[in-house]
Motif scaffolding. Structure first.
Motif, PDB file in Angstrom:
ATOM      1  N   ALA A  72      10.209 -53.493 -10.773  1.00  0.00           N
ATOM      2  CA  ALA A  72      10.364 -53.000 -12.014  1.00  0.00           C
ATOM      3  C   ALA A  72       9.325 -53.251 -13.213  1.00  0.00           C
ATOM      4  O   ALA A  72       9.066 -52.192 -13.887  1.00  0.00           O
ATOM      5  N   VAL A  73       8.776 -54.223 -13.115  1.00  0.00           N
ATOM      6  CA  VAL A  73       7.771 -54.663 -13.998  1.00  0.00           C
ATOM      7  C   VAL A  73       6.613 -53.802 -13.634  1.00  0.00           C
ATOM      8  O   VAL A  73       5.990 -53.190 -14.522  1.00  0.00           O
ATOM      9  N   ALA A  74       6.350 -53.248 -12.468  1.00  0.00           N
ATOM     10  CA  ALA A  74       5.038 -52.534 -11.788  1.00  0.00           C
ATOM     11  C   ALA A  74       5.425 -51.053 -12.328  1.00  0.00           C
ATOM     12  O   ALA A  74       4.434 -50.460 -12.697  1.00  0.00           O
ATOM     13  N   SER A  75       6.694 -50.735 -12.472  1.00  0.00           N
ATOM     14  CA  SER A  75       6.870 -49.221 -12.867  1.00  0.00           C
ATOM     15  C   SER A  75       6.675 -49.232 -14.194  1.00  0.00           C
ATOM     16  O   SER A  75       6.332 -48.335 -14.880  1.00  0.00           O
ATOM     17  N   ILE A  76       7.188 -50.213 -15.044  1.00  0.00           N
ATOM     18  CA  ILE A  76       7.070 -50.151 -16.492  1.00  0.00           C
ATOM     19  C   ILE A  76       5.441 -50.434 -16.869  1.00  0.00           C
ATOM     20  O   ILE A  76       4.958 -49.486 -17.779  1.00  0.00           O
ATOM     21  N   LEU A  77       4.761 -51.060 -16.344  1.00  0.00           N
ATOM     22  CA  LEU A  77       3.268 -51.311 -16.396  1.00  0.00           C
ATOM     23  C   LEU A  77       2.583 -50.076 -16.192  1.00  0.00           C
ATOM     24  O   LEU A  77       1.646 -49.563 -16.906  1.00  0.00           O
ATOM     25  N   TRP A  78       3.273 -49.360 -14.988  1.00  0.00           N
ATOM     26  CA  TRP A  78       2.359 -48.146 -14.563  1.00  0.00           C
ATOM     27  C   TRP A  78       2.418 -46.934 -15.808  1.00  0.00           C
ATOM     28  O   TRP A  78       1.668 -46.389 -15.855  1.00  0.00           O
ATOM     29  N   LEU A 124       8.867 -40.718 -12.548  1.00  0.00           N
ATOM     30  CA  LEU A 124       9.924 -40.528 -11.437  1.00  0.00           C
ATOM     31  C   LEU A 124      10.003 -41.920 -10.817  1.00  0.00           C
ATOM     32  O   LEU A 124      11.108 -42.144 -10.526  1.00  0.00           O
ATOM     33  N   ALA A 125       8.834 -42.794 -10.875  1.00  0.00           N
ATOM     34  CA  ALA A 125       9.134 -44.079 -10.268  1.00  0.00           C
ATOM     35  C   ALA A 125       9.830 -45.037 -11.052  1.00  0.00           C
ATOM     36  O   ALA A 125      11.015 -45.762 -10.874  1.00  0.00           O
ATOM     37  N   LEU A 126       9.805 -44.630 -12.358  1.00  0.00           N
ATOM     38  CA  LEU A 126      10.596 -45.473 -13.482  1.00  0.00           C
ATOM     39  C   LEU A 126      12.059 -45.174 -13.356  1.00  0.00           C
ATOM     40  O   LEU A 126      12.706 -45.871 -13.910  1.00  0.00           O
ATOM     41  N   MET A 127      12.504 -44.000 -13.075  1.00  0.00           N
ATOM     42  CA  MET A 127      13.862 -43.612 -13.059  1.00  0.00           C
ATOM     43  C   MET A 127      14.495 -44.478 -12.060  1.00  0.00           C
ATOM     44  O   MET A 127      15.971 -44.704 -12.257  1.00  0.00           O
ATOM     45  N   SER A 128      13.894 -44.788 -11.089  1.00  0.00           N
ATOM     46  CA  SER A 128      14.653 -45.700 -10.006  1.00  0.00           C
ATOM     47  C   SER A 128      15.135 -46.917 -10.505  1.00  0.00           C
ATOM     48  O   SER A 128      15.887 -47.640 -10.097  1.00  0.00           O
ATOM     49  N   GLN A 129      14.573 -47.361 -11.706  1.00  0.00           N
ATOM     50  CA  GLN A 129      14.783 -48.847 -12.251  1.00  0.00           C
ATOM     51  C   GLN A 129      16.177 -48.893 -13.249  1.00  0.00           C
ATOM     52  O   GLN A 129      16.531 -49.672 -13.782  1.00  0.00           O
TER      53      GLN A 129
END
Length: 574
Positions: free
Chosen positions: A197-203, A87-92
């Motif tokens: 963006a990097v944090a979301s991808i790594l997460w 869900l966080a990655l969708m924001s990117q």
């Protein structure tokens, strides 16, 4: 407040009839419900004292038709570990539309149809490669800038006007060199790799790795524990990772206000040829410009005006035709200059040097001369007929479609595979909900691609003397296109809600009931419910789990590798 709301949404309807399958199995083994109905974990009848599973009929009688009790601790842990990162990655995902509602719809389209999201991304990369290859043999000034500009305008509904030698003047006149250079610079902004963006991808990557490790290392004894590892949920959303990374690498020019301002600013310095041979600013002649953004295209072409990259599917055909129009003009000018033919046929060709291959004197001329310079060669009896659809669209469509379908069904198919082979094996609530998500995603993509094709056909039916007019057929095509588009968007919104509910139902024990656990839809009258999972059952899952992980990760890796291979093609020399 959030906890109270979730408690109302999920367990309220089944609090009274909550089920404890372990207690139920113990009662069956004690003979409290008779001596018939006990099975092993493959559905074979066994004495009830040795049963690890029960038939669906006995499950309903002994255990009830409700679900297992809702546990907030289990729900919160699984939701935060497996679903929240996605869900966080969708924001990117890239946005940039004029209104918030358009950005919201782009999210619904992307999550509601991963096939469409992957298709638009693959198509954008292929278009970049196509235009670089198409213009690669041309040697006229500003060819490289033209490739950059046309590629950047994939997210915009732009039009090319050839009337009044506007396009010819833009290409031929040396005064317009500044127009090409300035527009390239003003469109040269990037969507940076932000910390979020990097944090979301790594997460997401770490969460998926933990999911896989947990699947192979945890010790489970019950069916509910076996389905709480989140591997299926991690796979079903894994398509989002290469799509987000791909868009961040491409950095699409989808900010409507910024792109519109750049084009308008450049058009203020555009020149157009005149009859007396002295070029003037195009603003002194008319309000038309050779390249501009369309303000409105009517209801049939409304999706073309939305700048979110998910709508690149709708701009594919008109963009290809506009690019071909510019290419033909550059090609004719390039061939004439290669034969040392100046724009003004009354003058001799001025040879260039190391710094300037084509001298500005060779590119000056009157209104008539500039217009004739980019027309088809006069030696030809009849100019070749141009396709209404643009060159190379079939190959690009097929490649983009194959990649999009592979990514969709590689990730969603992995989730279906894992859920299908989890005892009780078969197509049930979990695997069935994932399968529905994938089927509807593909259907949405098909409807929208057909809609964009019909919309393009509705506006391009040539009649006498290359003019265009609306006929009954084009009107019907336009109406059908609008119906298909609205149907697809409605399905996308419903599919978005469906996949989120499917995940929430899994985490909230909604699927832990006799009907779902017994795979009734698959086994029918032979349905049975596995309650006690053995070590052999867990060991047998290693193969489908490994295949599921390999399928999801492999398809995501192949898609991302494709993007990196075709992204940023080599441009011809200036």
């Amino acid at each position: 407040m959030v906890r109270r709301l979730l408690l109302l949404l999920f367990p309220l309807a089944t609090v009274v009839s909550a089920v404890n399958f372990e207690t139920c199995l113990q009662e069956v083994r004690n003979g409290s419900w008779g001596l018939v109905g006990g099975t092993d974990n493959h559905g074979n009848p066994v004495p009830v004292s040795e049963a690890t599973a029960v038939t669906y009929e006995l499950c309903q009688v002994a255990c009830g038709t409700g679900q297992e009790p809702f546990s907030w601790n289990n729900f919160s842990q699984q939701f935060s570990a497996w679903l929240l990162p996605y869900l966080a990655l969708m924001s990117q995902l890239p946005f940039g539309a004029k209104t918030r509602i358009d950005n919201l719809i782009s999210i619904l389209l992307a999550v509601g149809s991963p096939t469409l999201a992957a298709y638009s991304l693959a198509l954008t990369v292929l278009n970049d490669h196509h235009i670089a290859q198409r213009f690669s043999h041309l040697s006229y000034p500003n060819v490289a800038n033209a490739i950059r500009i046309l590629s950047s305008l994939q997210q915009s509904a732009f039009r090319v006007v050839t009337d009044e030698t506007l396009l010819a003047s833009l290409i031929v006149l040396p005064e317009n060199d500044e127009w090409w250079a300035e527009l390239v610079e003003w469109l040269n902004y990037t969507q940076s790799w932000s910390i979020s963006a990097v944090a979301s991808i790594l997460w997401v990557i770490i969460a998926y790795v933990f999911t896989v490790v947990d699947s192979f290392t945890s010790v489970v004894t019950t069916y509910s524990e076996l389905n709480s590892n989140g591997q299926a949920v991690g796979s079903i959303f894994l398509w989002l990772l290469p799509v987000v990374i791909g868009w961040l690498q491409i950095s699409p020019k989808c900010d409507f206000e910024r792109v519109n301002a750049a084009v308008e600013r450049a058009n203020k310095i555009a020149f157009v040829a005149t009859h007396d041979g002295e070029p003037v600013h195009a603003s002194h002649v008319s309000t038309k410009r050779a390249i501009s953004l369309r303000r409105g295209s009517g209801i049939v072409h409304s999706d073309e005006n939305h700048t979110a990259p998910i709508y690149n599917y709708a701009r594919f055909l008109p963009w290809s035709m506009a690019v071909e129009t510019v290419y033909v003009a550059f090609r004719e000018a390039s061939e004439r200059s290669a034969n040392y033919r100046p724009v003004n046929s009354e003058q001799d060709w001025q040879k260039g040097d190391r710094t300037v291959r084509i001298r500005p004197e060779n590119r000056k001329g009157s209104f008539e001369q500039v217009g004739a310079y980019v027309q088809f060669r006069s030696s030809e009896i009849e100019p070749p007929r141009r396709s209404r659809w643009g060159p190379g669209i079939i190959s690009r469509f097929l490649v983009a479609s194959c990649l999009a379908l592979a990514l969709t069904w590689g990730t969603i198919g992995a989730a279906v595979l894992v859920a299908f082979y989890t005892p009780t094996k078969g197509l049930a609530c979990r695997s069935g909900s994932y399968l529905i998500y994938g089927v509807v995603s593909t259907l949405i993509w098909i409807l929208l691609v057909l809609s964009s094709t019909l919309a393009h056909y509705a506006s391009l039916v040539p009649t006498f003397k290359d003019r265009y007019q609306h006929t009954k057929t084009t009107r019907l095509a336009g109406i059908t296109s609008v119906i298909m588009r609205r149907t697809a968007k409605t399905l996308a919104a419903l599919n978005f809600i469906w996949v989120l509910l499917a995940c929430l139902f899994q985490f909230s024990s909604f699927y832990d009931r006799c009907w779902c656990n017994s795979s009734v839809f698959y086994w029918r009258e032979h349905a049975y419910n596995v309650i006690l999972v053995t070590a052999a059952d867990v060991a047998a899952l290693n193969i489908p789990w490994v295949l599921g992980v390999a399928l999801a990760c492999g398809c995501a890796t192949v898609f991302l590798a494709f993007v990196n291979v075709f992204i940023h093609p080599v441009l011809p020399e200036s």
